[in-house]
Design a protein around this motif. Sequence first.
Motif, PDB file in Angstrom:
ATOM      1  N   GLU A  27       0.815  -1.216   0.000  1.00 56.90           N
ATOM      2  CA  GLU A  27       0.000   0.000   0.000  1.00 56.90           C
ATOM      3  C   GLU A  27       0.849   1.267   0.000  1.00 56.90           C
ATOM      4  O   GLU A  27       0.336   2.371   0.193  1.00 56.90           O
ATOM      5  CB  GLU A  27      -0.921   0.005   1.226  1.00 56.90           C
ATOM      6  N   GLY A 172      -5.404   2.617   6.267  1.00 54.63           N
ATOM      7  CA  GLY A 172      -6.428   3.620   5.986  1.00 54.63           C
ATOM      8  C   GLY A 172      -6.362   4.788   6.942  1.00 54.63           C
ATOM      9  O   GLY A 172      -6.464   5.955   6.535  1.00 54.63           O
ATOM     10  N   MET A 173      -6.176   4.493   8.221  1.00 57.34           N
ATOM     11  CA  MET A 173      -6.070   5.569   9.216  1.00 57.34           C
ATOM     12  C   MET A 173      -4.811   6.403   8.989  1.00 57.34           C
ATOM     13  O   MET A 173      -4.848   7.636   9.067  1.00 57.34           O
ATOM     14  CB  MET A 173      -6.085   4.988  10.634  1.00 57.34           C
ATOM     15  N   LYS A 175      -3.164   6.846   6.210  1.00 52.40           N
ATOM     16  CA  LYS A 175      -3.243   7.625   4.972  1.00 52.40           C
ATOM     17  C   LYS A 175      -4.253   8.761   5.044  1.00 52.40           C
ATOM     18  O   LYS A 175      -4.034   9.848   4.499  1.00 52.40           O
ATOM     19  CB  LYS A 175      -3.606   6.711   3.804  1.00 52.40           C
ATOM     20  N   HIS A 176      -5.389   8.527   5.710  1.00 54.60           N
ATOM     21  CA  HIS A 176      -6.505   9.449   5.575  1.00 54.60           C
ATOM     22  C   HIS A 176      -6.952  10.118   6.878  1.00 54.60           C
ATOM     23  O   HIS A 176      -7.807  10.999   6.845  1.00 54.60           O
ATOM     24  CB  HIS A 176      -7.696   8.725   4.954  1.00 54.60           C
ATOM     25  N   ALA A 177      -6.409   9.704   8.005  1.00 49.93           N
ATOM     26  CA  ALA A 177      -6.825  10.310   9.286  1.00 49.93           C
ATOM     27  C   ALA A 177      -5.611  10.322  10.208  1.00 49.93           C
ATOM     28  O   ALA A 177      -4.596  10.914   9.880  1.00 49.93           O
ATOM     29  CB  ALA A 177      -7.993   9.530   9.884  1.00 49.93           C
ATOM     30  N   LYS A 179      -4.746  11.708  13.077  1.00 48.89           N
ATOM     31  CA  LYS A 179      -4.197  12.904  13.698  1.00 48.89           C
ATOM     32  C   LYS A 179      -4.353  12.838  15.210  1.00 48.89           C
ATOM     33  O   LYS A 179      -5.421  12.518  15.724  1.00 48.89           O
ATOM     34  CB  LYS A 179      -4.901  14.153  13.161  1.00 48.89           C
TER      35      LYS A 179
END
Length: 421
Positions: A27, A172-173, A175-177, A179
């Motif tokens: 990924e 997924g976390m 890459k996209h969240a 924080k």
Amino acid sequence: MKTIAIIGSCDTKYREVKFMKEQIEAEGISALVIDVATGPSPSCNYDVSRAEVVENAGKTWEELEPRTKGEKIGFMMEAAACYVEKLYKEGKIDGILSAGGLQNTVMATNAMKKLPIGFPKVMATTVACGKKTFDLVVGDKDIVVIPSICDFTGLNMVTKQIMANACACCVGMVKHAGKVLQKGKKPVVGVTLMGITNTGACAAVDELERLGVEVIGFHSTGVGGSIMEQMAADGLIDGILDLTVHEITSEYFKDKIGRSGFSYGEDAKYRLVKSVENKVPLVVSTGGLDFVDFAVNEFPPRMEERVYMLHNATMAHIKILPDEAEEVAKRMTDRLQKIDYPVKLLLPTEGMRHNTREGEELYYKEVDDTILRAMRENGNGNIEIITVPGNLDTKEWGIQAAHYMIDELRERGVIGDEIQY
């Protein structure tokens, strides 16, 4: 490139960690495998050896190896946590992942608990099954737990799919969240509630939000209250409106009869402790102190003396007895005695939860009077005792509680005169 740390015992789970590393790297994320093995067999497929983990904690593997299995696991738990925390502080990892049975779960999640809320943490585990509670796994952190379905004994159609899902979740976390929590400009208040105080607490939440305060609600069953106190200790919460202290009652039953009721969590011992130690602005009340919740097939002794009502088909809310109220109130006042800065204690006149007014199912005046009397006689001059007419679980009561929270924040210098109710 972002990096996900993988914690694994690379002597027995070397195939599993290799599989997860390949999934993550496919990924476009770097994977860093940290070996936490303590057995006699050699390890493989790791990036960070167990010797390096141990050395970072101040010992050598040669010193640790002759110890008993329990001693080695205990040391490695703390060593792994120390190593992961170091990687996080150095900005070298962006997420953390593991898969395994009880030993690996305890090792990995102990390290995950050192990382802040919001940082991606995923644990695929055999522990997430049956009647086992999540206290052991998640503690007071936001660890995503995935049931393993079967044991991790190599690669098969089940373990590969479960681990692939866990990897995708963590990727997924990252890459996209992913924080870490950070406070904004608004003052932040934590409010405790559960179903039996929901109306009053939600009215308080609505009123505080109307006045420009950010509010976080915490469920007073299990670890909710203690998570709130830890967040306050970490500087993420500016004040606490602690309307529901039900965990203290559950803690009493756990100690008294060995069975705690539904709402108990091991972290109940931290209620009204960490926030007080850090002198967080506090307005506290007695919500939920007057009852305990048990499954209908696990009722406590002396049921012939008790009044109770069914919460649902399997759970009952049971009013405690006057002698129990004395002891529960003492646990509460023992905590109040340790407060060494100004706080407010709000006492309702018509019940500490719903269904406790005269004529309702859980009305028991002697119990309520016992608790309220103990609160009034706590003897700590730092506590301003305020009687608020009515039942705690009403909209009107909750709005008044919110106003007292605003007063407390203003008196402690957290807010100024810009917030008026």
